[in-house]
Write a protein that holds these residues in place. Structure first.
Motif, PDB file in Angstrom:
ATOM      1  N   GLN A  64       0.825  -1.208   0.000  1.00  0.00           N
ATOM      2  CA  GLN A  64       0.000   0.000   0.000  1.00  0.00           C
ATOM      3  C   GLN A  64       0.855   1.253   0.000  1.00  0.00           C
ATOM      4  OE1 GLN A  64      -3.594  -0.017   2.541  1.00  0.00           O
ATOM      5  NE2 GLN A  64      -3.029  -2.098   3.129  1.00  0.00           N
ATOM      6  N   SER A 295      -5.840   3.281  12.552  1.00  0.00           N
ATOM      7  CA  SER A 295      -6.489   3.455  11.248  1.00  0.00           C
ATOM      8  C   SER A 295      -7.982   3.717  11.388  1.00  0.00           C
ATOM      9  CB  SER A 295      -6.231   2.235  10.369  1.00  0.00           C
ATOM     10  OG  SER A 295      -6.695   1.052  11.002  1.00  0.00           O
ATOM     11  N   THR A 296      -8.715   2.770  11.970  1.00  0.00           N
ATOM     12  CA  THR A 296     -10.167   2.863  12.005  1.00  0.00           C
ATOM     13  C   THR A 296     -10.656   3.934  12.977  1.00  0.00           C
ATOM     14  OG1 THR A 296     -10.306   0.510  11.484  1.00  0.00           O
ATOM     15  CG2 THR A 296     -12.287   1.548  12.376  1.00  0.00           C
ATOM     16  N   SER A 301      -3.563   6.492   7.945  1.00  0.00           N
ATOM     17  CA  SER A 301      -3.485   5.545   6.837  1.00  0.00           C
ATOM     18  C   SER A 301      -3.208   4.134   7.341  1.00  0.00           C
ATOM     19  CB  SER A 301      -2.379   5.966   5.868  1.00  0.00           C
ATOM     20  OG  SER A 301      -2.113   4.946   4.929  1.00  0.00           O
ATOM     21  N   ARG A 302      -4.046   3.182   6.922  1.00  0.00           N
ATOM     22  CA  ARG A 302      -3.861   1.800   7.347  1.00  0.00           C
ATOM     23  C   ARG A 302      -2.583   1.206   6.727  1.00  0.00           C
ATOM     24  NH1 ARG A 302      -7.334  -1.722   9.842  1.00  0.00           N
ATOM     25  NH2 ARG A 302      -6.618  -3.887   9.829  1.00  0.00           N
ATOM     26  N   SER A 415       1.661   9.802   8.155  1.00  0.00           N
ATOM     27  CA  SER A 415       0.351   9.788   7.497  1.00  0.00           C
ATOM     28  C   SER A 415      -0.158  11.177   7.140  1.00  0.00           C
ATOM     29  CB  SER A 415      -0.685   9.096   8.397  1.00  0.00           C
ATOM     30  OG  SER A 415      -0.338   7.753   8.619  1.00  0.00           O
ATOM     31  N   SER A 420      -8.208  10.211   5.311  1.00  0.00           N
ATOM     32  CA  SER A 420      -8.522   9.624   6.616  1.00  0.00           C
ATOM     33  C   SER A 420      -9.178   8.265   6.443  1.00  0.00           C
ATOM     34  CB  SER A 420      -9.457  10.546   7.403  1.00  0.00           C
ATOM     35  OG  SER A 420      -9.846   9.950   8.626  1.00  0.00           O
ATOM     36  N   GLU A 421      -8.820   7.339   7.340  1.00  0.00           N
ATOM     37  CA  GLU A 421      -9.398   5.991   7.339  1.00  0.00           C
ATOM     38  C   GLU A 421     -10.478   5.848   8.399  1.00  0.00           C
ATOM     39  OE1 GLU A 421      -8.385   3.302   5.479  1.00  0.00           O
ATOM     40  OE2 GLU A 421      -6.666   4.187   4.435  1.00  0.00           O
ATOM     41  N   THR A 423     -13.845   5.685  10.381  1.00  0.00           N
ATOM     42  CA  THR A 423     -15.211   5.335   9.996  1.00  0.00           C
ATOM     43  C   THR A 423     -16.094   6.557  10.160  1.00  0.00           C
ATOM     44  OG1 THR A 423     -14.842   3.079  10.752  1.00  0.00           O
ATOM     45  CG2 THR A 423     -17.125   3.780  10.429  1.00  0.00           C
TER      46      THR A 423
END
Length: 471
Positions: A64, A295-296, A301-302, A415, A420-421, A423
Motif C-alpha cells: 500500500q 487506522s479505524t 493511513s492503514r 500519514s 482519513s481511514e 469510519t
C-alpha cells in the motif's frame, strides 16, 4: 464471553487483578505460581501468532505504501523520525535524571543492600558488533552479530524467532511482492488476507487472559523479588516510571494533534493496545490492536500503520533509550562519579546507540546493553547485570508503553496529507457535530402491553399507599 472481554479491557479490573495477585503471592504462593504458568502460556501463544502476523502485515503495508505518492520520501521520513524519537527519549531521560538524580541520596541500608548484590555478581557482559561467520547465528545475551541482521537462512531465523533476521527477509520479500501487479497475485492476496484475519483472532482471544497474566505476574513478583532490593531501587523505579508516563503523555498529545481530536479521545482509542503492552510486557502483542486503533478509530493511513507498527515493534526502542539513560545516571550516582556536561552528551548518544543495537531483543536480554553506556563512562558493567535484572519485570511494561506510543507518533506524522481511514458518521450528524440518536419503536401490541404494566404498577402503588394510611 462479553463480560470477560470487558474485564480484560478494563484498566480498573487489571489493577485489581494486580493487587490481588501481589497479596496471593505472599499468602498462597502455589496459586500465584499456577496463574504465572498460565500467563507464560499466554505470552507463548501471543508471540507464536505475532511473528507471522508481523510478516503478513508488513507485506500489505509495503504494497500500500509503495502505491502512494512519493513512497521513497515517506519511507525515508519514517526511518528518520524513528531515530529522532529514540534520540529525543534518550535526551529526555538524561535531562530528567539530571534533575531527579536517582541514586544520589540513598540510605546506608540501601547502599549496603546494593553493594551485596553487586559483590554476589559473577556475570560478564560482552557486546560483539560483528561476529565470525561460524558463530554469527548464535544469539548471546548482550551480543549482536551481522548474521542477526542478514541471515543466510530465513527459515532458520523464523525457527529461532530472531526478529532482525525475520524483518530483513520480510522487507525483501515484501518489496518483491509489492512490485507485482494485483492481477498477478489475486490468490496470494486472498491467502495473506485470510492468514492476517486468523492471526488477529488468535491474538484477540489470547488477550482475554490478560487479567490472569496481571494476577500471575504480580504474584510471581511478590513471591520472588526481595523487598529490600525493591526498597533500595525505589528511587530509580519511581524516576523511570514517572519519566515514561510523562514522555508517553507528550507522545499521546502529538498523536491527538495530528488526528485533529482531543487528548481524551486519543487515549480512549489507544486504550486497548496500551493495556496489552503494559500488562503483557510484550512488544508484539499489541500489534493488531494498534493497527486497528490508529487506522479505524483515529483515521491514519492503514497502509502506513501496517508497515510502521510491525517495523517499530522491533526497531523503535524509545522506552529502552530512556531506561538506559536513567540507569547510567543511577549507577554513576551510586559510585559517586560526578556527571559533567560532556558526560550528559555521552550518555544521551550512547543510550540512543544502545537502544538501536538492542533491536529485536526483549526482556532481560536487553538489560545487557546498559553496558554500552556504562563502559564509556568507565563504570563497572557488572552493576547493571545484577541490579537491573532484578527489577526488569517491573520496568518492562512502562518501557513497552513508551515505545508503543512513539511508534504511533511515527504513524501519525508519516500519514500527514493522506486520506482519513476513520469510519465516518452519517452526514447530517457529522455536520451538526452530534452523536448518533437511538430510536425506540414499538408495535401496537407492545405499546398496549407497556401501558398495561404502567397502569398495574400505578394501581399497586395507590393500594399500598391506602393500606399504609389505614394503619
Amino acid at each position: 464471553m462479553k463480560a470477560w472481554k470487558s474485564i480484560s479491557n478494563s484498566t480498573l479490573a487489571l489493577l485489581v487483578c494486580f493487587v490481588m495477585g501481589a497479596i496471593v503471592g505472599i499468602v498462597a504462593a502455589p496459586v500465584g505460581a499456577a496463574a504465572y504458568f498460565v500467563g507464560q502460556l499466554y505470552l507463548s501463544v501471543v508471540n507464536m501468532a505475532a511473528v507471522p502476523l508481523l510478516v503478513v502485515a508488513m507485506f500489505f503495508g509495503l504494497r500500500q505504501l509503495l502505491a502512494m505518492s512519493r513512497p521513497g520520501v515517506r519511507i525515508g521520513t519514517m526511518l528518520m523520525l524513528a531515530v529522532v524519537l529514540v534520540a529525543l527519549c534518550a535526551a529526555g531521560g538524561v535531562a530528567l535524571a539530571a534533575i531527579a538524580m536517582p541514586g544520589q541520596h540513598l540510605s546506608s541500608v540501601a547502599h549496603a543492600r546494593l553493594g551485596e548484590l553487586v559483590l554476589q555478581s559473577t556475570s560478564d557482559t560482552r557486546v560483539v558488533l560483528f561476529g565470525h561467520a561460524a558463530s554469527s547465528a548464535t544469539v548471546t545475551p548482550g551480543g549482536f552479530s551481522l548474521g542477526d541482521l542478514v541471515p543466510d537462512n530465513f527459515y532458520h531465523a523464523l525457527a529461532q524467532g530472531r526478529a532482525l533476521g525475520i524483518l530483513t527477509g520480510t522487507i525483501l520479500f515484501g518489496m518483491a511482492f509489492a512490485a507485482l501487479s494485483s492481477e498477478q497475485t489475486p490468490m496470494l492476496n486472498s491467502v495473506f488476507e485470510g492468514i492476517y484475519r486468523a492471526l488477529e483472532s488468535v491474538i484477540g482471544y489470547a488477550n482475554l487472559l490478560l487479567p490472569v497474566l496481571a494476577f500471575g505476574m504480580a504474584a510471581h513478583l511478590s513471591a520472588h523479588v526481595q523487598r529490600a532490593t525493591i526498597d533500595a531501587m525505589s528511587g530509580f523505579l519511581l524516576c523511570f516510571v514517572l519519566s515514561a508516563l510523562l514522555l508517553s503523555a507528550l507522545a499521546l498529545a502529538a498523536i491527538a494533534r495530528q488526528a485533529g481530536t482531543s487528548f481524551g479521545r486519543a487515549l480512549t482509542s489507544l486504550k486497548t493496545p496500551m493495556l496489552v503492552g503494559l500488562a503483557s510486557g510484550s512488544a508484539t502483542a499489541p500489534i493488531p490492536h494498534t493497527i486497528e486503533a490508529m487506522s479505524t478509530r483515529l483515521g491514519f493511513s492503514r497502509g502506513v500503520a501496517e508497515l510502521v507498527v510491525p517495523f517499530g515493534s522491533v526497531f523503535v526502542r524509545a522506552g529502552s533509550a530512556l531506561y538506559f539513560a536513567l540507569a547510567a545516571v543511577f549507577v554513576a550516582n551510586l559510585y559517586d562519579r560526578p556527571i559533567g556536561m560532556a558526560d550528559i552528551v555521552v550518555i544521551g548518544v550512547a543510550s540512543t546507540v544502545a537502544a538501536l543495537m538492542s533491536a529485536g531483543q526483549n526482556g532481560v536480554v536487553s538489560v545487557g546493553y546498559i553496558g554500552v553506556v556504562l563502559s564509556l563512562l568507565q563504570l563497572p558493567v557488572e552493576a547493571a547485570g545484577v541490579l537491573f535484572i532484578t527489577i526488569d519485570v517491573i520496568c518492562e511494561g512502562p518501557r513497552n508503553l513508551l515505545s508503543l506510543l512513539s511508534i504511533c507518533t511515527v504513524v501519525a506524522l508519516v500519514s500527514a496529507g493522506l486520506p482519513s481511514e476513520r469510519t465516518p458518521l452519517p452526514a447530517a450528524l457529522a455536520a451538526a457535530g452530534a452523536r448518533p440518536v437511538f430510536r425506540f419503536t414499538f408495535s401496537r401490541a407492545q405499546l398496549v402491553l407497556a401501558m398495561s404494566c404502567v397502569v398495574a404498577a400505578a394501581s399497586l402503588i395507590v393500594l399500598m399507599g391506602i393500606g399504609v394510611g389505614a394503619k
